[in-house]
Design an enzyme around this catalytic site. Structure first.
Site, PDB file in Angstrom:
ATOM      1  N   GLY A  12       0.849  -1.193   0.000  1.00  0.00           N
ATOM      2  CA  GLY A  12       0.000   0.000   0.000  1.00  0.00           C
ATOM      3  C   GLY A  12       0.878   1.234   0.000  1.00  0.00           C
ATOM      4  O   GLY A  12       0.904   1.994   0.969  1.00  0.00           O
ATOM      5  N   GLY A  13       1.603   1.427  -1.130  1.00  0.00           N
ATOM      6  CA  GLY A  13       2.584   2.518  -1.156  1.00  0.00           C
ATOM      7  C   GLY A  13       2.395   3.484  -2.292  1.00  0.00           C
ATOM      8  O   GLY A  13       3.281   4.280  -2.583  1.00  0.00           O
ATOM      9  N   GLY A  16       0.047   8.961  -0.471  1.00  0.00           N
ATOM     10  CA  GLY A  16      -0.042   9.245   0.972  1.00  0.00           C
ATOM     11  C   GLY A  16       1.193   8.797   1.740  1.00  0.00           C
ATOM     12  O   GLY A  16       2.325   8.964   1.298  1.00  0.00           O
ATOM     13  N   GLY A  18       2.453   5.834   2.550  1.00  0.00           N
ATOM     14  CA  GLY A  18       3.296   4.778   1.976  1.00  0.00           C
ATOM     15  C   GLY A  18       4.264   5.353   0.955  1.00  0.00           C
ATOM     16  O   GLY A  18       5.452   5.001   0.941  1.00  0.00           O
ATOM     17  N   SER A 136      -3.984   3.194  13.532  1.00  0.00           N
ATOM     18  CA  SER A 136      -4.718   4.462  13.520  1.00  0.00           C
ATOM     19  C   SER A 136      -4.977   4.882  14.954  1.00  0.00           C
ATOM     20  O   SER A 136      -5.084   4.028  15.845  1.00  0.00           O
ATOM     21  CB  SER A 136      -6.055   4.269  12.808  1.00  0.00           C
ATOM     22  OG  SER A 136      -6.919   5.352  13.076  1.00  0.00           O
ATOM     23  N   TYR A 149     -14.121   0.041  11.526  1.00  0.00           N
ATOM     24  CA  TYR A 149     -12.727   0.423  11.218  1.00  0.00           C
ATOM     25  C   TYR A 149     -11.874   0.340  12.483  1.00  0.00           C
ATOM     26  O   TYR A 149     -10.770  -0.224  12.460  1.00  0.00           O
ATOM     27  CB  TYR A 149     -12.725   1.843  10.642  1.00  0.00           C
ATOM     28  CG  TYR A 149     -11.343   2.423  10.418  1.00  0.00           C
ATOM     29  CD1 TYR A 149     -10.502   1.913   9.425  1.00  0.00           C
ATOM     30  CD2 TYR A 149     -10.885   3.496  11.186  1.00  0.00           C
ATOM     31  CE1 TYR A 149      -9.241   2.454   9.213  1.00  0.00           C
ATOM     32  CE2 TYR A 149      -9.623   4.044  10.972  1.00  0.00           C
ATOM     33  CZ  TYR A 149      -8.805   3.516   9.986  1.00  0.00           C
ATOM     34  OH  TYR A 149      -7.558   4.044   9.780  1.00  0.00           O
TER      35      TYR A 149
END
Ligand code: NAI
Length: 252
Positions: A12-13, A16, A18, A136, A149
Site C-alpha cells: 500500500g505505497g 499518501g 506509503g 490508527s 474500522y
C-alpha cells in the site's frame, strides 16, 4: 547514505504515507518495492519517484495475490530488511447502515490482509529485520461511525503483539505507527465527497491538540525510526497524532 544496502517492501505505497516512506527510503539509497491495488496509481508513483522504484499490482484481500507477491519480491529484491504493511481502508457509516460487505471488506484488508502478508512474506525477511504496520489513532476508544474500522485496527495492534512474540527468535522487531489526522489524498477514508473531505479536515484540525494535520512525511519518519533505529523496541505502537490520542489538556 543512510539506507544503502537495505531492501524494503511497502504494502500500500502508491500515495499518501506509503509513498512518503518510499521516497525517504529511496533518497537514503534503499531498494524499494511498493504494492497497491490500482495500477494507475502505481504508474503515477513511479513517474513521481523515478525508475528506481519497483511496483507490483497486488490486492491484500486476495490470498492468491499475496502468494504471488511473495514470489515476485523474492525474485526482484531477494532478502528484505523492512516489510511495511501500510494498506488500509476506512468505510465510515452510521451504525444502522453498516453492511456485511463493508464489515468484511475492512477486516479483509486491514486485518486478514496484514496477517497473511506477514505470514507469506516473512520468510524473505533477514534475521534482525523489521516489520512496521500502520494502525490508527482509532485503534483505541470509540467514535460513532467508525466502529468497524476501529475494530480492524485494534485487532491489528493485537497482531503486532503476536507477531512480536513469534519473531523474537529471528531478532525481527514488529511495531506499529498510529497516525491521527494526516494530510493524504484520501484522508484515509473511502468515498468522501469534496465537501465531506473539507468538513472532515476542519474537524481534524479542531479536535487535534496541536491544531493541525500531520504530514505524510512525519509518519514516514516514524516508520523509519521504528524500522531502523528503535533497536530495543518491539511489540509497541508509536502515536503520530498531534496529541489526539493522548491524555493531555489543551490550553483554552
Ligand atoms: P490510503 O488510506 O488511501 O491507502 C493507503 C494505501 O493502501 C494505498 O496505497 C492503497 O493502494 C492501499 N490499499 C488499499 N486497499 C488495498 C488493497 N486491497 N490491496 C492493496 N493495497 C491497498 O492512504 P493513507 O491516507 O496514506 O493511509 C495509509 C494508512 O494509514 C492506512 O492504513 C490508513 O488506514 C491509515 N490511517 C490514515 C489516516 C489519515 O488521516 N490519512 C489516519 C489514521 C490511519
Amino acid at each position: 547514505m543512510r539506507y544503502q544496502g537495505k531492501n524494503a517492501v511497502i504494502i500500500g505505497g502508491s500515495h499518501g504515507m506509503g509513498l512518503a516512506t518510499a521516497r525517504l527510503l529511496l533518497e537514503g539509497g534503499a531498494r524499494v518495492l511498493i504494492t497497491a491495488r490500482n495500477a494507475r496509481n502505481l504508474e503515477a508513483a513511479r513517474r513521481e519517484l523515478g525508475e528506481g522504484l519497483q511496483t507490483v499490482c497486488s490486492d491484500v484481500s486476495d490470498m492468491n495475490d499475496i502468494g504471488l507477491l511473495a514470489g515476485i519480491v523474492g525474485q526482484k529484491l531477494g532478502r528484505i530488511d523492512l516489510l511495511h504493511f501500510n494498506a488500509g481502508i476506512a468505510e465510515l457509516a452510521p451504525f444502522e447502515q453498516v453492511t456485511e460487505e463493508s464489515y468484511d471488506r475492512q477486516f479483509a484488508v486491514n486485518t486478514k490482509g496484514a496477517f497473511f502478508t506477514v505470514q507469506r512474506l516473512s520468510p524473505l525477511l533477514r534475521d534482525g529485520g523489521a516489520i512496521v504496520v500502520t494502525s490508527s489513532v482509532a485503534d483505541e476508544g470509540g467514535e460513532p461511525g467508525m466502529t468497524v474500522y476501529s475494530a480492524t485496527k485494534a485487532a491489528l495492534i493485537s497482531l503486532v503483539s503476536g507477531f512480536a512474540a513469534e519473531f523474537l527468535p529471528r531478532g525481527i522487531r514488529v511495531n506499529a505507527v498510529s497516525p491521527g489526522f494526516i494530510d493524504t489524498p484520501t484522508a484515509g477514508v473511502a468515498g468522501m465527497s469534496e465537501e465531506e473531505r473539507r468538513s472532515f479536515h476542519e474537524i481534524g484540525n479542531a479536535v487535534t491538540p496541536m491544531k493541525r494535520h500531520g504530514t505524510a512525511e512525519e509518519v514516514a519518519r516514524a516508520v523509519l525510526f521504528l524500522a531502523f533505529e528503535a533497536t530495543y523496541t518491539t511489540g509497541t505502537k508509536l502515536a503520530v497524532d498531534g496529541g489526539l490520542g493522548q491524555k493531555i489538556s489543551v490550553p483554552r
